[in-house]
Enzyme design. Structure first.
Site, PDB file in Angstrom:
ATOM      1  N   ARG A 127       0.799  -1.229   0.000  1.00  0.00           N
ATOM      2  CA  ARG A 127       0.000   0.000   0.000  1.00  0.00           C
ATOM      3  C   ARG A 127       0.832   1.278   0.000  1.00  0.00           C
ATOM      4  O   ARG A 127       0.349   2.336   0.377  1.00  0.00           O
ATOM      5  CB  ARG A 127      -1.000   0.015   1.163  1.00  0.00           C
ATOM      6  CG  ARG A 127      -2.057  -1.084   1.061  1.00  0.00           C
ATOM      7  CD  ARG A 127      -3.247  -0.784   1.952  1.00  0.00           C
ATOM      8  NE  ARG A 127      -4.287  -1.777   1.751  1.00  0.00           N
ATOM      9  CZ  ARG A 127      -4.458  -2.841   2.533  1.00  0.00           C
ATOM     10  NH1 ARG A 127      -3.641  -3.047   3.561  1.00  0.00           N
ATOM     11  NH2 ARG A 127      -5.423  -3.692   2.298  1.00  0.00           N
ATOM     12  N   LYS A 149       2.676  11.148 -12.090  1.00  0.00           N
ATOM     13  CA  LYS A 149       1.915  10.189 -12.887  1.00  0.00           C
ATOM     14  C   LYS A 149       2.731   8.913 -13.049  1.00  0.00           C
ATOM     15  O   LYS A 149       3.876   8.951 -13.510  1.00  0.00           O
ATOM     16  CB  LYS A 149       1.591  10.767 -14.263  1.00  0.00           C
ATOM     17  CG  LYS A 149       0.453  11.755 -14.278  1.00  0.00           C
ATOM     18  CD  LYS A 149       0.108  12.107 -15.721  1.00  0.00           C
ATOM     19  CE  LYS A 149      -1.056  13.047 -15.803  1.00  0.00           C
ATOM     20  NZ  LYS A 149      -1.395  13.367 -17.213  1.00  0.00           N
ATOM     21  N   GLU A 191       8.890  16.869 -26.043  1.00  0.00           N
ATOM     22  CA  GLU A 191       8.194  17.245 -24.807  1.00  0.00           C
ATOM     23  C   GLU A 191       8.661  18.608 -24.305  1.00  0.00           C
ATOM     24  O   GLU A 191       7.881  19.379 -23.748  1.00  0.00           O
ATOM     25  CB  GLU A 191       8.404  16.182 -23.728  1.00  0.00           C
ATOM     26  CG  GLU A 191       7.578  14.925 -23.909  1.00  0.00           C
ATOM     27  CD  GLU A 191       6.116  15.094 -23.496  1.00  0.00           C
ATOM     28  OE1 GLU A 191       5.712  16.228 -23.157  1.00  0.00           O
ATOM     29  OE2 GLU A 191       5.375  14.098 -23.516  1.00  0.00           O
ATOM     30  N   LYS A 233       6.553  22.707 -14.964  1.00  0.00           N
ATOM     31  CA  LYS A 233       5.655  21.602 -14.646  1.00  0.00           C
ATOM     32  C   LYS A 233       5.361  21.556 -13.157  1.00  0.00           C
ATOM     33  O   LYS A 233       4.227  21.277 -12.741  1.00  0.00           O
ATOM     34  CB  LYS A 233       6.258  20.274 -15.118  1.00  0.00           C
ATOM     35  CG  LYS A 233       5.288  19.109 -14.927  1.00  0.00           C
ATOM     36  CD  LYS A 233       5.733  17.846 -15.629  1.00  0.00           C
ATOM     37  CE  LYS A 233       4.662  16.772 -15.480  1.00  0.00           C
ATOM     38  NZ  LYS A 233       5.041  15.512 -16.149  1.00  0.00           N
ATOM     39  N   GLU A 243      -5.084  16.611 -12.013  1.00  0.00           N
ATOM     40  CA  GLU A 243      -5.455  16.903 -13.402  1.00  0.00           C
ATOM     41  C   GLU A 243      -6.947  17.154 -13.568  1.00  0.00           C
ATOM     42  O   GLU A 243      -7.605  16.621 -14.455  1.00  0.00           O
ATOM     43  CB  GLU A 243      -5.013  15.758 -14.327  1.00  0.00           C
ATOM     44  CG  GLU A 243      -4.843  16.177 -15.774  1.00  0.00           C
ATOM     45  CD  GLU A 243      -4.285  15.082 -16.659  1.00  0.00           C
ATOM     46  OE1 GLU A 243      -5.078  14.396 -17.309  1.00  0.00           O
ATOM     47  OE2 GLU A 243      -3.054  14.917 -16.686  1.00  0.00           O
ATOM     48  N   ARG A 247      -3.652  21.225 -15.406  1.00  0.00           N
ATOM     49  CA  ARG A 247      -2.622  20.220 -15.637  1.00  0.00           C
ATOM     50  C   ARG A 247      -2.893  19.450 -16.932  1.00  0.00           C
ATOM     51  O   ARG A 247      -1.964  18.942 -17.574  1.00  0.00           O
ATOM     52  CB  ARG A 247      -2.522  19.256 -14.455  1.00  0.00           C
ATOM     53  CG  ARG A 247      -1.405  18.233 -14.656  1.00  0.00           C
ATOM     54  CD  ARG A 247      -1.119  17.362 -13.464  1.00  0.00           C
ATOM     55  NE  ARG A 247      -0.014  16.460 -13.755  1.00  0.00           N
ATOM     56  CZ  ARG A 247       0.541  15.642 -12.877  1.00  0.00           C
ATOM     57  NH1 ARG A 247       0.109  15.593 -11.632  1.00  0.00           N
ATOM     58  NH2 ARG A 247       1.549  14.858 -13.247  1.00  0.00           N
ATOM     59  N   ASN A 251      -1.040  17.805 -21.692  1.00  0.00           N
ATOM     60  CA  ASN A 251      -1.323  16.776 -22.689  1.00  0.00           C
ATOM     61  C   ASN A 251      -1.465  17.346 -24.095  1.00  0.00           C
ATOM     62  O   ASN A 251      -1.975  16.660 -24.993  1.00  0.00           O
ATOM     63  CB  ASN A 251      -2.599  16.020 -22.303  1.00  0.00           C
ATOM     64  CG  ASN A 251      -2.415  15.182 -21.059  1.00  0.00           C
ATOM     65  OD1 ASN A 251      -1.567  14.300 -21.016  1.00  0.00           O
ATOM     66  ND2 ASN A 251      -3.209  15.459 -20.037  1.00  0.00           N
ATOM     67  N   HIS A 254      -0.986  15.102 -27.046  1.00  0.00           N
ATOM     68  CA  HIS A 254      -0.993  13.711 -26.580  1.00  0.00           C
ATOM     69  C   HIS A 254      -2.206  12.910 -27.035  1.00  0.00           C
ATOM     70  O   HIS A 254      -2.097  11.696 -27.227  1.00  0.00           O
ATOM     71  CB  HIS A 254      -0.896  13.672 -25.058  1.00  0.00           C
ATOM     72  CG  HIS A 254       0.477  13.943 -24.530  1.00  0.00           C
ATOM     73  ND1 HIS A 254       1.126  15.137 -24.740  1.00  0.00           N
ATOM     74  CD2 HIS A 254       1.333  13.167 -23.803  1.00  0.00           C
ATOM     75  CE1 HIS A 254       2.325  15.086 -24.167  1.00  0.00           C
ATOM     76  NE2 HIS A 254       2.470  13.916 -23.598  1.00  0.00           N
ATOM     77  N   HIS A 258      -0.882   9.764 -28.624  1.00  0.00           N
ATOM     78  CA  HIS A 258      -1.103   8.431 -28.070  1.00  0.00           C
ATOM     79  C   HIS A 258      -1.828   7.532 -29.066  1.00  0.00           C
ATOM     80  O   HIS A 258      -1.561   6.325 -29.144  1.00  0.00           O
ATOM     81  CB  HIS A 258      -1.905   8.517 -26.775  1.00  0.00           C
ATOM     82  CG  HIS A 258      -1.084   8.934 -25.592  1.00  0.00           C
ATOM     83  ND1 HIS A 258      -1.649   9.272 -24.385  1.00  0.00           N
ATOM     84  CD2 HIS A 258       0.251   9.045 -25.416  1.00  0.00           C
ATOM     85  CE1 HIS A 258      -0.687   9.588 -23.527  1.00  0.00           C
ATOM     86  NE2 HIS A 258       0.471   9.454 -24.136  1.00  0.00           N
ATOM     87  N   HIS A 271       7.643   8.391 -28.252  1.00  0.00           N
ATOM     88  CA  HIS A 271       6.613   9.213 -27.635  1.00  0.00           C
ATOM     89  C   HIS A 271       6.741  10.677 -28.049  1.00  0.00           C
ATOM     90  O   HIS A 271       5.746  11.321 -28.407  1.00  0.00           O
ATOM     91  CB  HIS A 271       6.702   9.090 -26.110  1.00  0.00           C
ATOM     92  CG  HIS A 271       5.701   9.924 -25.391  1.00  0.00           C
ATOM     93  ND1 HIS A 271       4.348   9.670 -25.454  1.00  0.00           N
ATOM     94  CD2 HIS A 271       5.845  11.029 -24.594  1.00  0.00           C
ATOM     95  CE1 HIS A 271       3.695  10.573 -24.729  1.00  0.00           C
ATOM     96  NE2 HIS A 271       4.587  11.409 -24.205  1.00  0.00           N
TER      97      HIS A 271
END
Length: 371
Positions: A127, A149, A191, A233, A243, A247, A251, A254, A258, A271
């Site tokens: 956990r 993330k 990026e 960032k 997000e 935030r 993306n 993206h 993606h 990427h």
């Protein structure tokens, strides 16, 4: 050494991430090879490619040949194809086999694939245990290792499983970027350019004016790009950790990118290449819907093209694919940022540093995908 602190919102369950920037060559032995702490167990996670780097291999070799009592090592396969639930569970299994407790630290040494999986494994092991990262790619430096993330791919879709679980410390050596292949460096630069479009016209102008120094991986240029991207960032993540708002601007490119990665086959297109291509699609979409000018669209795409990115509606990787525009659209509809099953949310810009999110109709999306 320069330090940036990323503080998380009250009630998030996290305090802060210390982002430390080092000059010179990486020295993992100095960072992690000090006097042994009997109460600290550390699991070092890396991949086969990173383990062989001259700046990393001596440290990895010492873990293999003369391991400290409370340290363990797992070396995974390299590349996007290994960003799987099985790899995450292999990290967890390694910690279990060494009887690690909740006081353990998982240390991810590698690019975004490694840092994402290491952080996710840390979030689910008993956990939650502490995570630290040593990013070794430009993409991880400016984006993947910062912000919390974590996760892995699933069923050919990017980052479908994961959690918000930030590292307690990110140790950045910009000099790692000098060891990257040309393609991997350009991937990370995608990026960085995205971040500049979003938050810093000054940084974007610097990258354009000093393009030769950037592409030659000048140490001063790398340090500025990486530190400014991390700082930008960090500010956004502090304000919007989960997000729910701004935030999501990170993306940019993206949703299209993606989809390209998924349709082309994960790992076929890097990427950063996919994100840069997606930024070009977002520029075309914003202009076609009347949100931005053709002048901004053309100038933005010109910047992307100048750094070698594909800005054509149908990317080179899919030119021989049957019904590629429709496949890309179908993949975009599975994007995790969508809030409706019938529409695609896309991050767009009116101008530099003027970003918004809107749902786009299928017809408009197909029109900028060559359909």
């Amino acid at each position: 050494m320069k330090t940036t602190e990323l503080y998380f919102p009250e009630g998030s369950g996290f305090s802060k991430t210390d982002i430390r920037f080092f000059t010179g060559e990486p020295d993992l032995a100095a960072l992690y090879g000090g006097k042994e702490d009997e109460g600290l167990c550390r699991l070092f996670v890396t991949d086969e490619t990173v383990a062989a780097l001259p700046a990393v291999s001596p440290f990895i070799g010492s873990l293999r040949t003369a391991p400290r009592k409370n340290d363990a090592l797992i070396v995974l396969g390299a590349g996007e194809s290994y960003k799987t639930v099985d790899s995450v569970l292999a990290i967890v299994k390694a910690a279990l086999e060494h009887n690690f407790t909740r006081s353990a630290v998982f240390v991810g040494i590698g690019g975004g694939v490694i840092t994402d999986m290491t952080g996710f494994a840390a979030s689910i092991f008993k956990r939650g245990v502490r995570a630290e990262f040593v990013p070794t790619t430009l993409l991880a430096d400016v984006d993947a290792a910062v912000g919390g993330k974590t996760g892995c791919d699933f069923d050919s879709y990017k980052n479908m499983i994961g959690a918000f679980y930030p590292a307690s410390c990110v140790n950045v050596w910009p000099s790692f970027a000098r060891s990257l292949s040309g393609r991997e460096f350009v991937s990370g630069l995608g990026e960085a350019i995205k971040t500049a479009f979003l938050f810093s016209r000054e940084l974007l102008d610097f990258m354009r004016e000093k393009k030769d120094a950037v592409m030659d991986r000048d140490p001063g240029a790398l340090f500025r790009i990486i530190s400014e991207c991390c700082s930008a960032k960090a500010e956004v993540v502090h304000r919007d950790f989960k997000e729910k708002g701004e935030r999501a601007f990170l993306n940019l490119g993206h949703t299209f990118g993606h989809a390209l990665e998924s349709v082309a086959g994960l790992g076929t297109v890097t990427h950063g290449e996919a994100v840069a291509w997606g930024m070009g699609r977002a520029l075309d979409l914003s202009c076609s819907l009347g949100f931005s000018s053709s002048l901004f669209r053309d100038e933005g795409k010109g910047i992307l093209s100048a750094f070698g990115y594909d800005t054509d509606p149908l990317p080179a990787a899919l030119r021989d694919a049957e019904d590629a525009p429709r496949k890309l659209l179908d993949a975009m509809k599975k994007d995790k940022k969508n809030i409706s099953t019938s529409a695609v949310r896309v991050i767009m810009q009116r101008y530099y540093c003027d970003t918004f999110i809107a749902e786009a109709p299928d017809k408009a999306l197909l029109s900028v995908l060559g359909g």
